[in-house]
Scaffold this active site. Structure first.
Site, PDB file in Angstrom:
ATOM      1  N   PRO A  14       0.824  -1.214   0.000  1.00 31.69           N
ATOM      2  CA  PRO A  14       0.000   0.000   0.000  1.00 31.69           C
ATOM      3  C   PRO A  14       0.862   1.270   0.000  1.00 31.69           C
ATOM      4  O   PRO A  14       0.529   2.243  -0.669  1.00 31.69           O
ATOM      5  CB  PRO A  14      -0.802  -0.122   1.300  1.00 31.69           C
ATOM      6  CG  PRO A  14      -0.864  -1.597   1.563  1.00 31.69           C
ATOM      7  CD  PRO A  14       0.415  -2.174   1.034  1.00 31.69           C
TER       8      PRO A  14
ATOM      9  N   GLU B 164       4.577  -3.723 -13.673  1.00 27.54           N
ATOM     10  CA  GLU B 164       5.995  -4.052 -13.936  1.00 27.54           C
ATOM     11  C   GLU B 164       6.797  -2.776 -14.256  1.00 27.54           C
ATOM     12  O   GLU B 164       7.696  -2.784 -15.095  1.00 27.54           O
ATOM     13  CB  GLU B 164       6.118  -5.122 -15.024  1.00 27.54           C
ATOM     14  CG  GLU B 164       5.395  -6.396 -14.587  1.00 27.54           C
ATOM     15  CD  GLU B 164       5.924  -7.692 -15.159  1.00 27.54           C
ATOM     16  OE1 GLU B 164       7.067  -7.722 -15.620  1.00 27.54           O
ATOM     17  OE2 GLU B 164       5.171  -8.676 -15.100  1.00 27.54           O
TER      18      GLU B 164
HETATM   19  C1  LIG Z   1      -3.759  -5.201 -12.270  1.00 29.53           C
HETATM   20  C2  LIG Z   1      -2.461  -5.017 -11.562  1.00 29.53           C
HETATM   21  C3  LIG Z   1      -1.630  -6.115 -11.374  1.00 29.53           C
HETATM   22  C4  LIG Z   1      -0.461  -5.969 -10.645  1.00 29.53           C
HETATM   23  N1  LIG Z   1       0.316  -7.090 -10.372  1.00 29.53           N
HETATM   24  C5  LIG Z   1       1.350  -6.975  -9.486  1.00 29.53           C
HETATM   25  C6  LIG Z   1       2.031  -8.147  -9.038  1.00 29.53           C
HETATM   26  O1  LIG Z   1       1.727  -9.282  -9.440  1.00 29.53           O
HETATM   27  N2  LIG Z   1       3.016  -8.002  -8.118  1.00 29.53           N
HETATM   28  C7  LIG Z   1       3.386  -6.783  -7.631  1.00 29.53           C
HETATM   29  O2  LIG Z   1       4.269  -6.728  -6.790  1.00 29.53           O
HETATM   30  N3  LIG Z   1       2.759  -5.648  -8.054  1.00 29.53           N
HETATM   31  C8  LIG Z   1       1.749  -5.724  -8.960  1.00 29.53           C
HETATM   32  N4  LIG Z   1       1.086  -4.597  -9.380  1.00 29.53           N
HETATM   33  C9  LIG Z   1       1.510  -3.313  -8.864  1.00 29.53           C
HETATM   34  C10 LIG Z   1       2.142  -2.419  -9.930  1.00 29.53           C
HETATM   35  O3  LIG Z   1       3.400  -2.892 -10.290  1.00 29.53           O
HETATM   36  C11 LIG Z   1       2.156  -0.988  -9.349  1.00 29.53           C
HETATM   37  O4  LIG Z   1       0.814  -0.541  -9.350  1.00 29.53           O
HETATM   38  C12 LIG Z   1       3.030  -0.051 -10.150  1.00 29.53           C
HETATM   39  O5  LIG Z   1       4.394  -0.392 -10.013  1.00 29.53           O
HETATM   40  C13 LIG Z   1       2.859   1.422  -9.732  1.00 29.53           C
HETATM   41  O6  LIG Z   1       2.872   1.570  -8.342  1.00 29.53           O
HETATM   42  P1  LIG Z   1       1.691   2.386  -7.634  1.00 29.53           P
HETATM   43  O7  LIG Z   1       0.409   1.812  -8.106  1.00 29.53           O
HETATM   44  O8  LIG Z   1       1.946   2.383  -6.179  1.00 29.53           O
HETATM   45  O9  LIG Z   1       1.788   3.841  -8.208  1.00 29.53           O
HETATM   46  P2  LIG Z   1       2.739   5.017  -7.663  1.00 29.53           P
HETATM   47  O10 LIG Z   1       4.121   4.509  -7.495  1.00 29.53           O
HETATM   48  O11 LIG Z   1       2.084   5.655  -6.510  1.00 29.53           O
HETATM   49  O12 LIG Z   1       2.711   5.998  -8.908  1.00 29.53           O
HETATM   50  C14 LIG Z   1       1.662   6.911  -9.175  1.00 29.53           C
HETATM   51  C15 LIG Z   1       2.082   7.800 -10.337  1.00 29.53           C
HETATM   52  O13 LIG Z   1       3.261   8.543  -9.975  1.00 29.53           O
HETATM   53  C16 LIG Z   1       4.286   8.293 -10.918  1.00 29.53           C
HETATM   54  N5  LIG Z   1       5.587   8.300 -10.255  1.00 29.53           N
HETATM   55  C17 LIG Z   1       5.953   7.627  -9.127  1.00 29.53           C
HETATM   56  N6  LIG Z   1       7.239   7.851  -8.849  1.00 29.53           N
HETATM   57  C18 LIG Z   1       7.704   8.698  -9.812  1.00 29.53           C
HETATM   58  C19 LIG Z   1       8.963   9.308 -10.080  1.00 29.53           C
HETATM   59  N7  LIG Z   1      10.030   9.079  -9.314  1.00 29.53           N
HETATM   60  N8  LIG Z   1       9.067  10.125 -11.147  1.00 29.53           N
HETATM   61  C20 LIG Z   1       7.998  10.344 -11.967  1.00 29.53           C
HETATM   62  N9  LIG Z   1       6.780   9.799 -11.757  1.00 29.53           N
HETATM   63  C21 LIG Z   1       6.641   8.978 -10.698  1.00 29.53           C
HETATM   64  C22 LIG Z   1       3.956   6.934 -11.525  1.00 29.53           C
HETATM   65  O14 LIG Z   1       4.571   6.742 -12.788  1.00 29.53           O
HETATM   66  C23 LIG Z   1       2.449   7.014 -11.589  1.00 29.53           C
HETATM   67  O15 LIG Z   1       2.068   7.709 -12.734  1.00 29.53           O
HETATM   68  C24 LIG Z   1      -0.072  -4.697 -10.151  1.00 29.53           C
HETATM   69  C25 LIG Z   1      -0.892  -3.587 -10.382  1.00 29.53           C
HETATM   70  C26 LIG Z   1      -2.069  -3.744 -11.060  1.00 29.53           C
HETATM   71  C27 LIG Z   1      -2.957  -2.540 -11.246  1.00 29.53           C
END
Ligand SMILES: Cc1cc2nc3c(=O)[nH]c(=O)nc-3n(C[C@H](O)[C@H](O)[C@H](O)COP(=O)(O)OP(=O)(O)OC[C@H]3O[C@@H](n4cnc5c(N)ncnc54)[C@H](O)[C@@H]3O)c2cc1C
Length: 383
Positions: free
Chosen positions: A127, A364
């Site tokens: 989270p 990913e």
């Molecule tokens: C359907 C689905 C399946 C998934 N499957 C898996 C899985 O099997 N295992 C697993 O571990 N995870 C899984 N995920 C998680 C997925 O990898 C993450 O959602 C993703 O890496 C983004 O993280 P976040 O959702 O916390 O977004 P955040 O990291 O909060 O990002 C929000 C926004 O901010 C941007 N951002 C963040 N940091 C920066 C930066 N430094 N510079 C510029 N922009 C930035 C991002 O690009 C994005 O646009 C899954 C997600 C979904 C929706």
């Protein structure tokens, strides 16, 4: 690298037929019910799809990365939910063990993953930590010959059906970044592990994600991947390098399917007395899509050949994931446009694909994270 062209062609023909005759006809029922029928899953097992890229020594087909993406191009022509089910066993849910596991860990779990007896999952995201994965908070406290895991993982693909989880957790709470993280294999029935309600997603019905909770979950110390603390983040990044190439191939195959559907529609649909495919503005959308698909396909093939040759392709994998996933989004958008109003209602597959492929730019590593990886390495190499 293609080891035996003839054998590979037989496999590609078989997958192509399976996609056309079994998967595509089942797309509406999967979208409606949110479930892939057991009969289809059994057929996937029979075809060896769960173990495409797992070593032959453990019951997989042992495909090279080039061979794997050629299969992925074909599979991705069907609804992404089908690929998602077999995707974790070939990719993120097993590669940690393949790349960094001990011989005992490989022997114990890879055969069951390769056969599809169990489904694997990869639990990195939390989270409070997504893109900033190295800040993860799930802890693994050593207690005798066990580690005790506490924390929550979020959005874990195939969590509801998984029998095995690769879990990244912090073994050294004093080290805040990547070096304090270790990777564990955790079996589904381990006391203290529980799965949340499946998430209600925008698309990819039939593929499921959920939270995974660890509450004083005792994991045998022998499940520490590679038997080494502090190496888990590197393991996760190696797994993702491969995963990004696979996803780029999936984006390419999905875009090809959408373009085929749009082309068929453009030839059949008549306005102003002629097929809409005769209009140059529609032709521009077809031409731009075909060009971008060809570019993505070429990039993916180049990168996987280099990987098969032993090159480090971290940057190329990010370039492929960034370009192919953004390309796939543009193609989806154009193909809805070519369908006109019919593209906005659910009678046509394009409405579903438009929602399904949105995910490729997010998981990913988001597109922004790929840009950061590419830029950082480019600057480093330039310096
Ligand atoms: C359907 C689905 C399946 C998934 N499957 C898996 C899985 O099997 N295992 C697993 O571990 N995870 C899984 N995920 C998680 C997925 O990898 C993450 O959602 C993703 O890496 C983004 O993280 P976040 O959702 O916390 O977004 P955040 O990291 O909060 O990002 C929000 C926004 O901010 C941007 N951002 C963040 N940091 C920066 C930066 N430094 N510079 C510029 N922009 C930035 C991002 O690009 C994005 O646009 C899954 C997600 C979904 C929706």
């Amino acid at each position: 690298m293609i080891r035996d062209r003839e054998t590979l062609n037989v496999l590609l023909d078989t997958v192509r037929r399976f996609v056309a005759e079994r998967l595509i006809p089942h797309e509406p029922v999967v979208a409606e019910s949110d479930v892939i029928p057991d009969a289809i899953i059994d057929e996937m097992r029979g075809l060896g799809l769960f173990g495409l890229s797992l070593p032959e020594a453990y019951g997989g087909l042992g495909l090279t990365m080039e061979e794997e993406v050629l299969v992925a191009f074909e599979l991705a022509r069907a609804s992404p939910a089908f690929r998602s089910l077999i995707g974790t066993n070939n990719g993120i849910g097993a590669q940690g063990i393949v790349i960094d596991g001990t011989p005992e860990q490989k022997q114990r779990w890879l055969p069951r993953l390769a056969s599809g007896e169990i489904v694997g999952a990869f639990a990195l995201t939390e989270p409070g930590s997504g893109s900033d994965a190295a800040s993860l908070a799930t802890s693994a406290r050593r207690d005798g010959d066990h580690y005790v895991l506490n924390g929550t993982k979020r959005f874990i693909t195939n969590a509801p059906e998984a029998g095995l989880f690769t879990v990244m957790a912090r073994t050294d709470p004093r080290v805040k970044g990547a070096r304090g993280i270790s990777a564990f294999v955790v079996e589904r029935d381990t006391p203290g592990l529980s799965i949340g309600r499946p998430d209600r997603k925008m698309g990819q019905r039939g593929a499921h994600t959920a939270d995974v909770h660890f509450d004083e979950c005792r994991v045998p110390a022998q499940n520490l991947i590679g038997g080494r603390e502090g190496a888990g983040f590197r393991t996760a990044m190696k797994v993702l390098d491969k995963g990004r190439l696979h996803i780029a191939a999936i984006c390419t195959g999905a875009a090809e399917r959408m373009l085929d559907d749009a082309l068929r529609y453009a030839i059949e649909r008549r306005q102003f007395g002629q097929a809409i495919a005769q209009f140059q503005l529609v032709q521009a959308m077809l031409a731009d899509s075909r060009t971008e698909i060809y570019a993505a396909r070429s990039m993916v093939l180049d990168a996987v050949r280099r990987r098969d040759d032993g090159e480090d392709v971290t940057v190329e994998a990010s370039c492929c994931k960034l370009f192919a996933s953004e390309m796939c989004g543009r193609v989806a958008d154009r193909c809805v446009q070519i369908h006109g109003g019919a593209g906005y209602v659910s009678d046509h597959a394009i409405e579903r694909f438009y929602r399904d492929v949105r995910l490729f730019r997010i998981y990913e590593g988001t597109s922004q994270i790929q840009q950061l990886v590419i830029a950082r390495q480019t600057i480093k190499q330039g310096g």
